[in-house]
Design a protein around this motif. Structure first.
Motif, PDB file in Angstrom:
ATOM      1  N   UNK A 168     121.196  53.846  42.161  1.00  0.00           N
ATOM      2  CA  UNK A 168     121.514  54.125  40.753  1.00  0.00           C
ATOM      3  C   UNK A 168     120.489  53.495  39.808  1.00  0.00           C
ATOM      4  N   UNK A 169     119.259  53.961  39.836  1.00  0.00           N
ATOM      5  CA  UNK A 169     118.236  53.399  38.957  1.00  0.00           C
ATOM      6  C   UNK A 169     118.570  53.629  37.485  1.00  0.00           C
ATOM      7  N   UNK A 170     118.111  52.703  36.663  1.00  0.00           N
ATOM      8  CA  UNK A 170     118.319  52.790  35.216  1.00  0.00           C
ATOM      9  C   UNK A 170     117.011  53.205  34.564  1.00  0.00           C
ATOM     10  N   UNK A 171     117.048  54.313  33.835  1.00  0.00           N
ATOM     11  CA  UNK A 171     115.869  54.857  33.180  1.00  0.00           C
ATOM     12  C   UNK A 171     116.047  54.831  31.672  1.00  0.00           C
ATOM     13  N   UNK A 172     114.979  54.522  30.950  1.00  0.00           N
ATOM     14  CA  UNK A 172     114.968  54.575  29.498  1.00  0.00           C
ATOM     15  C   UNK A 172     114.055  55.712  29.057  1.00  0.00           C
ATOM     16  N   UNK A 173     114.548  56.556  28.167  1.00  0.00           N
ATOM     17  CA  UNK A 173     113.747  57.654  27.602  1.00  0.00           C
ATOM     18  C   UNK A 173     113.493  57.328  26.138  1.00  0.00           C
ATOM     19  N   UNK A 174     112.259  56.998  25.811  1.00  0.00           N
ATOM     20  CA  UNK A 174     111.895  56.525  24.475  1.00  0.00           C
ATOM     21  C   UNK A 174     111.395  57.677  23.610  1.00  0.00           C
ATOM     22  N   UNK A 175     112.036  57.872  22.453  1.00  0.00           N
ATOM     23  CA  UNK A 175     111.681  59.002  21.606  1.00  0.00           C
ATOM     24  C   UNK A 175     112.105  60.297  22.260  1.00  0.00           C
ATOM     25  N   UNK A 190     122.200  48.889  24.373  1.00  0.00           N
ATOM     26  CA  UNK A 190     123.412  48.423  25.051  1.00  0.00           C
ATOM     27  C   UNK A 190     123.243  48.220  26.543  1.00  0.00           C
ATOM     28  N   UNK A 191     122.093  47.701  26.950  1.00  0.00           N
ATOM     29  CA  UNK A 191     121.822  47.541  28.379  1.00  0.00           C
ATOM     30  C   UNK A 191     122.566  46.340  28.948  1.00  0.00           C
ATOM     31  N   UNK A 192     123.112  46.522  30.142  1.00  0.00           N
ATOM     32  CA  UNK A 192     123.794  45.449  30.850  1.00  0.00           C
ATOM     33  C   UNK A 192     122.993  44.959  32.045  1.00  0.00           C
ATOM     34  N   UNK A 193     121.846  45.577  32.307  1.00  0.00           N
ATOM     35  CA  UNK A 193     120.998  45.190  33.418  1.00  0.00           C
ATOM     36  C   UNK A 193     119.565  45.620  33.126  1.00  0.00           C
ATOM     37  N   UNK A 194     118.646  45.133  33.934  1.00  0.00           N
ATOM     38  CA  UNK A 194     117.253  45.488  33.748  1.00  0.00           C
ATOM     39  C   UNK A 194     117.004  46.951  34.072  1.00  0.00           C
ATOM     40  N   UNK A 195     116.092  47.552  33.323  1.00  0.00           N
ATOM     41  CA  UNK A 195     115.737  48.948  33.569  1.00  0.00           C
ATOM     42  C   UNK A 195     114.696  49.034  34.683  1.00  0.00           C
ATOM     43  N   UNK A 196     114.706  50.142  35.392  1.00  0.00           N
ATOM     44  CA  UNK A 196     113.728  50.361  36.457  1.00  0.00           C
ATOM     45  C   UNK A 196     112.473  51.053  35.936  1.00  0.00           C
ATOM     46  N   UNK A 197     112.648  52.012  35.046  1.00  0.00           N
ATOM     47  CA  UNK A 197     111.511  52.744  34.493  1.00  0.00           C
ATOM     48  C   UNK A 197     111.809  53.095  33.038  1.00  0.00           C
ATOM     49  N   UNK A 198     110.793  52.969  32.201  1.00  0.00           N
ATOM     50  CA  UNK A 198     110.848  53.499  30.837  1.00  0.00           C
ATOM     51  C   UNK A 198     109.857  54.651  30.758  1.00  0.00           C
ATOM     52  N   UNK A 199     110.293  55.760  30.191  1.00  0.00           N
ATOM     53  CA  UNK A 199     109.419  56.923  30.049  1.00  0.00           C
ATOM     54  C   UNK A 199     109.324  57.302  28.580  1.00  0.00           C
ATOM     55  N   UNK A 245     105.728  44.563  24.613  1.00  0.00           N
ATOM     56  CA  UNK A 245     106.294  43.266  25.015  1.00  0.00           C
ATOM     57  C   UNK A 245     107.800  43.383  25.234  1.00  0.00           C
ATOM     58  N   UNK A 246     108.471  44.114  24.361  1.00  0.00           N
ATOM     59  CA  UNK A 246     109.919  44.311  24.511  1.00  0.00           C
ATOM     60  C   UNK A 246     110.236  45.056  25.798  1.00  0.00           C
ATOM     61  N   UNK A 247     109.441  46.070  26.106  1.00  0.00           N
ATOM     62  CA  UNK A 247     109.687  46.842  27.320  1.00  0.00           C
ATOM     63  C   UNK A 247     109.425  46.017  28.571  1.00  0.00           C
ATOM     64  N   UNK A 248     108.395  45.180  28.529  1.00  0.00           N
ATOM     65  CA  UNK A 248     108.124  44.312  29.676  1.00  0.00           C
ATOM     66  C   UNK A 248     109.318  43.392  29.942  1.00  0.00           C
ATOM     67  N   UNK A 249     109.973  42.950  28.867  1.00  0.00           N
ATOM     68  CA  UNK A 249     111.143  42.084  29.022  1.00  0.00           C
ATOM     69  C   UNK A 249     112.357  42.858  29.541  1.00  0.00           C
ATOM     70  N   UNK A 301     109.154  47.331  37.986  1.00  0.00           N
ATOM     71  CA  UNK A 301     109.427  48.476  37.125  1.00  0.00           C
ATOM     72  C   UNK A 301     108.155  49.048  36.527  1.00  0.00           C
ATOM     73  N   UNK A 302     108.307  50.161  35.809  1.00  0.00           N
ATOM     74  CA  UNK A 302     107.133  50.851  35.283  1.00  0.00           C
ATOM     75  C   UNK A 302     107.414  51.465  33.919  1.00  0.00           C
ATOM     76  N   UNK A 303     106.365  51.580  33.135  1.00  0.00           N
ATOM     77  CA  UNK A 303     106.361  52.375  31.913  1.00  0.00           C
ATOM     78  C   UNK A 303     105.490  53.594  32.182  1.00  0.00           C
ATOM     79  N   UNK A 304     106.019  54.785  31.919  1.00  0.00           N
ATOM     80  CA  UNK A 304     105.302  56.034  32.153  1.00  0.00           C
ATOM     81  C   UNK A 304     105.225  56.780  30.825  1.00  0.00           C
ATOM     82  N   UNK A 305     104.021  56.906  30.293  1.00  0.00           N
ATOM     83  CA  UNK A 305     103.841  57.450  28.950  1.00  0.00           C
ATOM     84  C   UNK A 305     102.954  58.687  29.003  1.00  0.00           C
ATOM     85  N   UNK A 306     103.522  59.835  28.668  1.00  0.00           N
ATOM     86  CA  UNK A 306     102.755  61.069  28.562  1.00  0.00           C
ATOM     87  C   UNK A 306     102.473  61.378  27.109  1.00  0.00           C
ATOM     88  N   UNK A 307     101.191  61.428  26.749  1.00  0.00           N
ATOM     89  CA  UNK A 307     100.847  61.627  25.337  1.00  0.00           C
ATOM     90  C   UNK A 307      99.402  62.099  25.248  1.00  0.00           C
TER      91      UNK A 307
END
Length: 255
Positions: A46-53, A110-119, A137-141, A147-153
């Motif tokens: 059950x990985x936790x993913x963040x979708x930014x924007x 409202x996170x209760x645990x660390x995220x695995x990936x932010x996209x 810096x916030x995402x690294x924390x 974990x990873x940050x994956x940015x398509x732009x």
């Protein structure tokens, strides 16, 4: 009054077509991002993913199909796009309204645990250099070890002549999309604002809220500058994994 499922489907489908005008090989870029997320999350229950924007949930919906066991938290500052996401892609993610980069924005997740990936895709270029640095810096924390940050732009080239060339490739791609009848950004927003079903949420948008007073400019930075800011934030390994013209998928890994 809420937006009907039929209206939300119509506007999200028009958004998808409109975005093809601007994002070079958009669907392939989404696929590459999903490939990276799948690889990073292999073996994680059950990985936790963040979708930014997240906009109207385009990437969240694709990730939910690829990783059905994932928990996805998607954040955007625009109430219109979030309403469309909640109505049309409500199954895909839990949606939060916040201005990425503003002080305290991560509290809205409202996170209760660390995220695995932010996209993210075509969103972080809205942040000026200083805000982008703090966001990294916030995402690294927020991210768990490994974990990873994956940015398509769109990332301009560092060298002048190639910057013009890569921009030209993207511009010609957008022009060809326009020739095939894809409406542009401004036309989509004008038409959506004229839809009575969206009147209430557009009124909320006009009244302001979390996004009021935000810098709406575009601050496209080259990959090298992003890599510098990411390493300063605590991401040791940073590299692009896919590129067409100036459209790129940049991956940053946290130890």
């Amino acid at each position: 009054m809420g937006v009907s499922t039929a209206a939300a489907r119509t506007w999200v489908e028009r958004w998808e077509r409109q975005q093809q005008r601007y994002a070079v090989e958009r669907e392939e870029r989404f696929t590459v991002i999903s490939d990276v997320v799948e690889h990073v999350c292999a073996g994680r229950p059950r990985p936790l993913l963040l979708d930014l924007g997240c906009g109207p949930g385009s990437l969240s919906a694709r990730l939910a199909r690829r990783l059905p066991d994932a928990e996805i938290v998607a954040v955007d500052r625009d109430p219109v796009l979030l309403e469309l996401a909640r109505t049309h892609h409500g199954h895909a993610a839990r949606y939060a309204e916040a201005v990425i980069g503003r002080d305290g924005w991560t509290d809205a997740l409202g996170l209760q645990r660390g995220a695995d990936v932010a996209v993210s895709t075509t969103a972080l270029h809205c942040l000026p250099d200083a805000a982008l640095s703090e966001t990294y810096r916030s995402l690294a924390a927020l991210l768990s070890p490994g974990g990873a940050l994956v940015n398509g732009d769109h990332f301009p080239a560092d060298l002048g002549p190639f910057s013009c060339l890569t921009a030209h490739v993207g511009r010609r791609r957008a022009e060809r999309a326009g020739e095939h009848g894809h409406e542009d950004w401004e036309s989509w927003w004008r038409a959506a604002a004229a839809d009575p079903e969206l009147a209430d949420v557009f009124e909320r948008r006009r009244r302001g809220g979390p996004s009021s007073g935000v810098d709406d400019g575009s601050h496209y930075l080259p990959v090298a500058r992003h890599a510098e800011l990411l390493r300063r934030a605590g991401f040791r390994h940073v590299a692009p994994v896919w590129q067409v013209g100036d459209s790129c998928v940049l991956v940053a890994l946290k130890d």
